[in-house]
Scaffold this active site. Structure first.
Site, PDB file in Angstrom:
ATOM      1  N   HIS A  74      58.453  58.852  34.579  1.00  0.00           N
ATOM      2  CA  HIS A  74      59.617  58.715  33.698  1.00  0.00           C
ATOM      3  C   HIS A  74      59.259  58.346  32.256  1.00  0.00           C
ATOM      4  O   HIS A  74      60.043  58.597  31.338  1.00  0.00           O
ATOM      5  CB  HIS A  74      60.555  57.625  34.226  1.00  0.00           C
ATOM      6  CG  HIS A  74      61.071  57.873  35.600  1.00  0.00           C
ATOM      7  ND1 HIS A  74      60.480  57.322  36.722  1.00  0.00           N
ATOM      8  CD2 HIS A  74      62.107  58.604  36.044  1.00  0.00           C
ATOM      9  CE1 HIS A  74      61.157  57.707  37.790  1.00  0.00           C
ATOM     10  NE2 HIS A  74      62.139  58.487  37.418  1.00  0.00           N
ATOM     11  N   GLU A 133      63.733  57.079  32.197  1.00  0.00           N
ATOM     12  CA  GLU A 133      63.319  58.059  31.193  1.00  0.00           C
ATOM     13  C   GLU A 133      64.088  57.866  29.889  1.00  0.00           C
ATOM     14  O   GLU A 133      63.512  57.897  28.805  1.00  0.00           O
ATOM     15  CB  GLU A 133      63.542  59.492  31.700  1.00  0.00           C
ATOM     16  CG  GLU A 133      63.102  60.539  30.683  1.00  0.00           C
ATOM     17  CD  GLU A 133      63.500  61.954  31.037  1.00  0.00           C
ATOM     18  OE1 GLU A 133      63.777  62.741  30.108  1.00  0.00           O
ATOM     19  OE2 GLU A 133      63.541  62.290  32.240  1.00  0.00           O
ATOM     20  N   ASN A 230      68.700  62.838  40.210  1.00  0.00           N
ATOM     21  CA  ASN A 230      68.516  64.257  40.495  1.00  0.00           C
ATOM     22  C   ASN A 230      69.067  64.600  41.881  1.00  0.00           C
ATOM     23  O   ASN A 230      69.693  65.639  42.080  1.00  0.00           O
ATOM     24  CB  ASN A 230      67.024  64.584  40.394  1.00  0.00           C
ATOM     25  CG  ASN A 230      66.674  65.957  40.902  1.00  0.00           C
ATOM     26  OD1 ASN A 230      66.113  66.086  41.983  1.00  0.00           O
ATOM     27  ND2 ASN A 230      67.005  66.987  40.142  1.00  0.00           N
TER      28      ASN A 230
END
Length: 290
Positions: A74, A133, A230
């Site tokens: 990340h 991230e 995700n």
């Protein structure tokens, strides 16, 4: 009964590299710390923990000296590297190359804006607030960048000021393009607007691929950790094309009632889902029906 594991599911390149680096360091027999969960999958974190990987947070890192700390895919803000420098910590940097490139682009953009950011320009990041991230990306701007999590948030921007738009690498392309269209329609004629498509195609391409996979089977078992952003996006896509889709974290969460009247089962997962975990789910079903 036919059981198929989706070839396109499983770790992305960045996660694969991070785990490989962790295993290489652990094989040396030395103590290795990881800043945050190496991947948003509890089962994989447990597996590496048993091999000796110690997961820490930023406050714990500040107390460490002269040790090795792995930075996951990340990425991290500049402050983390500064703590490491002060404390004599050796960084094993597993930041995904795609994320690293994005960090550099945002930093260059920030450094090129001479006046204070808020007075003339806005660096905008389409991403999840608080995501590892995104924290690393915002850190390139001394936390001055504006985060928009969803399309509706774009309306809070100042369209009389310059806008430089970037995206977290794992966000969806469709929503990103909606945001671009909206800004183009509303930006002042005297202001500059530039957008940079920084979405990882390896991740973005999984949306249509996983939708296609989900339509081929009577039942879909989507394997992903509860923390995986995700995973949430991809499971939603599966469920939209095949309502007989269930998200699970591990094999023993499979309800055998789901299998009744089913001829084909598709097993798929997120970019943070290890292949071995999907295989474990397949093997569990085989044992139950034989």
């Amino acid at each position: 009964m036919v059981i198929e594991i989706d070839d396109g599911s499983g770790f992305c390149f960045g996660v694969t590299t991070a785990i490989k680096k962790a295993e290489e360091e652990l094989a040396k027999g030395e103590t290795l710390y990881c800043l945050g969960d190496i991947v948003h999958n509890g089962m994989e974190v447990d597996r590496l923990s048993k091999k000796g990987l110690i997961t820490i947070d930023h406050e714990q890192m500040k107390e460490l000296h002269n040790v090795k700390v792995l930075l996951r895919a990340h990425g991290e803000p500049p402050e983390t590297y500064e703590v490491a420098r002060k404390n004599g910590i050796e960084i094993i940097d597993a930041t995904c190359p795609v994320v690293l490139q994005l960090q550099k682009r945002i930093k260059r953009q920030y450094d090129s804006i001479e006046s204070p950011l808020s007075s003339s320009s806005q660096i905008v990041i389409f991403g999840k607030n608080g995501h590892a991230e995104v924290l690393g990306l915002v850190g390139q701007t001394h936390s001055e960048a504006i985060i928009i999590e969803k399309f509706e948030d774009v309306k809070k921007l100042d369209f009389d000021k310059n806008i430089y738009l970037y995206s977290q690498t794992t966000k969806g392309l469709d929503e990103f393009h909606r945001i671009i269209d909206y800004i183009q329609e509303h930006i002042s004629p005297t202001a500059t607007f530039k957008s940079f498509d920084t979405i990882c195609r390896q991740v973005a391409n999984r949306m249509p691929n996983i939708a296609s996979f989900a339509t081929k089977h009577d039942l879909i078992l989507f394997v992903a950790g509860k923390k995986s952003s995700n995973g949430k996006v991809l499971f939603k896509e599966c469920h939209s094309v095949n309502p007989n889709s269930f998200q699970i974290e591990k094999a023993d969460e499979i309800d055998l009632k789901w299998l009744e009247g089913v001829e084909t089962i598709g097993i798929c997962g997120a970019t943070s889902t290890p292949k071995w975990l999907m295989e474990e789910c397949r093997d569990y079903i085989i044992r139950q029906i034989n």
